[in-house]
Motif scaffolding. Structure first.
Motif, PDB file in Angstrom:
ATOM      1  N   ALA A  51       0.833  -1.209   0.000  1.00 31.93           N
ATOM      2  CA  ALA A  51       0.000   0.000   0.000  1.00 31.93           C
ATOM      3  C   ALA A  51       0.866   1.258   0.000  1.00 31.93           C
ATOM      4  CB  ALA A  51      -0.932  -0.015   1.205  1.00 31.93           C
ATOM      5  N   VAL A  52       1.921   1.259   0.786  1.00 32.82           N
ATOM      6  CA  VAL A  52       2.820   2.422   0.830  1.00 32.82           C
ATOM      7  C   VAL A  52       3.446   2.661  -0.540  1.00 32.82           C
ATOM      8  CG1 VAL A  52       5.020   3.250   1.762  1.00 32.82           C
ATOM      9  CG2 VAL A  52       3.292   2.305   3.298  1.00 32.82           C
ATOM     10  N   PHE A  53       3.929   1.600  -1.169  1.00 27.75           N
ATOM     11  CA  PHE A  53       4.557   1.774  -2.472  1.00 27.75           C
ATOM     12  C   PHE A  53       3.545   2.132  -3.549  1.00 27.75           C
ATOM     13  CE2 PHE A  53       8.172  -0.468  -0.535  1.00 27.75           C
ATOM     14  CZ  PHE A  53       9.173   0.409  -0.913  1.00 27.75           C
ATOM     15  N   ALA A  54       2.310   1.667  -3.431  1.00 26.83           N
ATOM     16  CA  ALA A  54       1.269   2.064  -4.387  1.00 26.83           C
ATOM     17  C   ALA A  54       1.007   3.561  -4.286  1.00 26.83           C
ATOM     18  CB  ALA A  54      -0.007   1.271  -4.130  1.00 26.83           C
ATOM     19  N   VAL A  58       1.618   6.402  -7.270  1.00 22.21           N
ATOM     20  CA  VAL A  58       0.589   7.347  -7.701  1.00 22.21           C
ATOM     21  C   VAL A  58       1.102   8.779  -7.588  1.00 22.21           C
ATOM     22  CG1 VAL A  58      -1.679   8.290  -7.101  1.00 22.21           C
ATOM     23  CG2 VAL A  58      -1.354   5.817  -7.228  1.00 22.21           C
ATOM     24  N   CYS A  59       1.767   9.099  -6.484  1.00 17.85           N
ATOM     25  CA  CYS A  59       2.315  10.453  -6.310  1.00 17.85           C
ATOM     26  C   CYS A  59       3.371  10.753  -7.373  1.00 17.85           C
ATOM     27  CB  CYS A  59       2.917  10.601  -4.921  1.00 17.85           C
ATOM     28  SG  CYS A  59       1.695  10.600  -3.602  1.00 17.85           S
ATOM     29  N   ARG A  60       4.245   9.819  -7.620  1.00 18.36           N
ATOM     30  CA  ARG A  60       5.280  10.020  -8.631  1.00 18.36           C
ATOM     31  C   ARG A  60       4.661  10.185 -10.018  1.00 18.36           C
ATOM     32  NH1 ARG A  60       9.840  12.153 -10.134  1.00 18.36           N
ATOM     33  NH2 ARG A  60      11.010  10.895 -11.598  1.00 18.36           N
ATOM     34  N   ARG A  66       2.344  16.124 -14.405  1.00 16.06           N
ATOM     35  CA  ARG A  66       2.362  17.582 -14.287  1.00 16.06           C
ATOM     36  C   ARG A  66       3.532  18.164 -15.078  1.00 16.06           C
ATOM     37  NH1 ARG A  66       2.720  18.254  -8.743  1.00 16.06           N
ATOM     38  NH2 ARG A  66       0.778  17.111  -8.583  1.00 16.06           N
ATOM     39  N   LYS A  67       4.708  17.519 -14.983  1.00 21.85           N
ATOM     40  CA  LYS A  67       5.880  17.999 -15.731  1.00 21.85           C
ATOM     41  C   LYS A  67       5.652  17.881 -17.236  1.00 21.85           C
ATOM     42  CE  LYS A  67       9.540  17.242 -12.362  1.00 21.85           C
ATOM     43  NZ  LYS A  67      10.797  16.533 -12.082  1.00 21.85           N
ATOM     44  N   ALA A  68       5.037  16.788 -17.674  1.00 23.79           N
ATOM     45  CA  ALA A  68       4.771  16.605 -19.103  1.00 23.79           C
ATOM     46  C   ALA A  68       3.783  17.653 -19.608  1.00 23.79           C
ATOM     47  CB  ALA A  68       4.231  15.196 -19.356  1.00 23.79           C
TER      48      ALA A  68
END
Length: 79
Positions: A51-54, A58-60, A66-68
């Motif tokens: 769950a933490v890595f999911a 998602v945040c990444r 946003r950068k794209a």
């Protein structure tokens, strides 16, 4: 059983009869309840880690999107 040194870890012992030396010995056994408890603790830990890595993925992904979008916006403005 708790007073026998072999039972210290699990509370269960197994009597072993050695054929060659004709001696009886005791060894600590693992209980099914303890094994189930350890298994479910492992499963719970792995679910929390997943769950933490999911959430991190998602945040990444949002940051990269946003950068794209910002890059596309700058390219359109330069035209």
């Amino acid at each position: 059983q708790k007073t026998v040194p072999e039972c210290g870890r699990t509370g269960f012992i197994e009597k072993i009869n050695c054929a060659t030396s004709k001696r009886d010995a005791f060894k600590s056994c693992r209980s099914a309840v303890m094994e189930a408890h350890v298994f479910w603790r492992f499963v719970g830990t792995m679910m929390c880690v997943a769950a933490v890595f999911a959430v991190l993925v998602v945040c990444r992904q949002r940051v990269l999107d946003r950068k794209a979008l910002e890059k596309v916006r700058k390219q359109i403005e330069s035209i």
